[in-house]
Design a protein around this motif. Structure first.
Motif, mmCIF file in Angstrom:
data_model
loop_
_atom_site.group_PDB
_atom_site.id
_atom_site.type_symbol
_atom_site.label_atom_id
_atom_site.label_comp_id
_atom_site.label_asym_id
_atom_site.label_seq_id
_atom_site.Cartn_x
_atom_site.Cartn_y
_atom_site.Cartn_z
ATOM 1 N N SER A 182 0.464 -1.580 -0.237
ATOM 2 C CA SER A 182 0.108 0.347 -0.365
ATOM 3 C C SER A 182 1.053 1.489 0.238
ATOM 4 N N ALA A 183 2.312 1.182 0.895
ATOM 5 C CA ALA A 183 3.260 2.084 0.517
ATOM 6 C C ALA A 183 3.206 2.736 -0.365
ATOM 7 N N VAL A 184 3.909 1.124 -1.091
ATOM 8 C CA VAL A 184 4.224 1.969 -2.590
ATOM 9 C C VAL A 184 3.157 1.864 -3.560
ATOM 10 N N GLU A 185 2.369 1.487 -3.679
ATOM 11 C CA GLU A 185 1.100 1.809 -3.964
ATOM 12 C C GLU A 185 0.256 3.452 -3.804
ATOM 13 N N ALA A 186 1.593 3.698 -2.853
ATOM 14 C CA ALA A 186 0.308 5.125 -2.663
ATOM 15 C C ALA A 186 1.778 6.553 -3.008
ATOM 16 N N GLY A 187 2.898 5.335 -3.518
ATOM 17 C CA GLY A 187 4.567 6.924 -3.819
ATOM 18 C C GLY A 187 4.622 7.042 -3.059
ATOM 19 N N VAL A 188 4.410 6.338 -1.276
ATOM 20 C CA VAL A 188 5.617 6.522 -0.170
ATOM 21 C C VAL A 188 7.044 6.063 -1.088
ATOM 22 N N TRP A 189 7.318 4.844 -1.358
ATOM 23 C CA TRP A 189 8.213 4.177 -1.583
ATOM 24 C C TRP A 189 8.311 3.960 -3.134
ATOM 25 N N ASP A 190 9.631 4.068 -3.843
ATOM 26 C CA ASP A 190 9.410 4.022 -5.208
ATOM 27 C C ASP A 190 10.759 2.729 -5.141
ATOM 28 N N PRO A 191 10.886 0.878 -4.922
ATOM 29 C CA PRO A 191 11.534 0.197 -5.080
ATOM 30 C C PRO A 191 12.303 0.627 -6.227
ATOM 31 N N GLN A 192 13.161 -0.236 -5.712
ATOM 32 C CA GLN A 192 14.537 -0.406 -7.176
ATOM 33 C C GLN A 192 14.517 -1.698 -7.154
#
Length: 181
Positions: free
Chosen positions: A146-156
């Motif tokens: 959910s944090a990734v989808e919300a743009g809080v984190w952008d995993p590489q």
């Protein structure tokens, strides 16, 4: 570090270090690895016995730190018990709090800053925090997603094998003599 541990270090300053007897898995569980577990195979393929005693876990958590070479240990009185790590020195919990996300460690420390995010080839999410690198517990991946989808984190993307060197930690510390052999 507990005061009793500091006192033991002063009283017995030259106790040899211990290697291979304690492991931390990617769920944040501690494992005792006796001679039989060590002989049966490397951590985490053979984990050993999961520690379930609450006060012992709290003691390990309070006395968990790294040396100058990125090898993590539990200071057990005067003896350093070096850790076998499955993935990273920190295992992170992620909880949704309204529109934000709370991150804490397996030692119950609150993370105040996530500086970067990475996904390895196994789909594990790693977060770089002010404390160092941690792997997100599998049971918290829904909140982390959910944090990734919300743009809080952008995993590489990153290969797991690159993480220890990039973030200066050791998965399987060995005694100095064994490391030179």
């Amino acid at each position: 570090m507990d005061d009793i541990v500091k006192a033991a270090l002063k009283k017995w300053p030259n106790v040899p270090n211990c290697h291979g007897w304690l492991g931390l898995d990617a769920r944040g569980d501690w494992y005792m690895r006796d001679d039989q577990a060590q002989a049966a195979g490397p951590f985490p393929q053979v984990k050993g016995s999961r520690i379930t005693h609450g006060k012992l876990i709290d003691f390990i958590n309070r006395n968990y730190e790294a040396d100058e070479h990125g090898a993590w240990f539990f200071q057990n009185g005067p003896q350093r018990v070096y850790l076998e790590l499955e993935a990273a020195p920190w295992v992170l919990g992620v909880q949704r709090e309204g529109e934000s996300f709370k991150v804490d460690t397996h030692t119950r420390q609150v993370v105040s800053e996530v500086r970067g995010a990475w996904l390895d080839e196994q789909g594990r999410l790693f977060l770089e925090t002010e404390l160092g690198l941690g792997v997100v517990r599998s049971m918290d991946m829904d909140a982390a997603a959910s944090a990734v989808e919300a743009g809080v984190w952008d995993p590489q993307d990153i290969a797991f094998a690159e993480l220890p060197q990039r973030f200066a930690y050791c998965l399987h510390p060995r005694p100095a003599a064994a490391a030179q052999a």
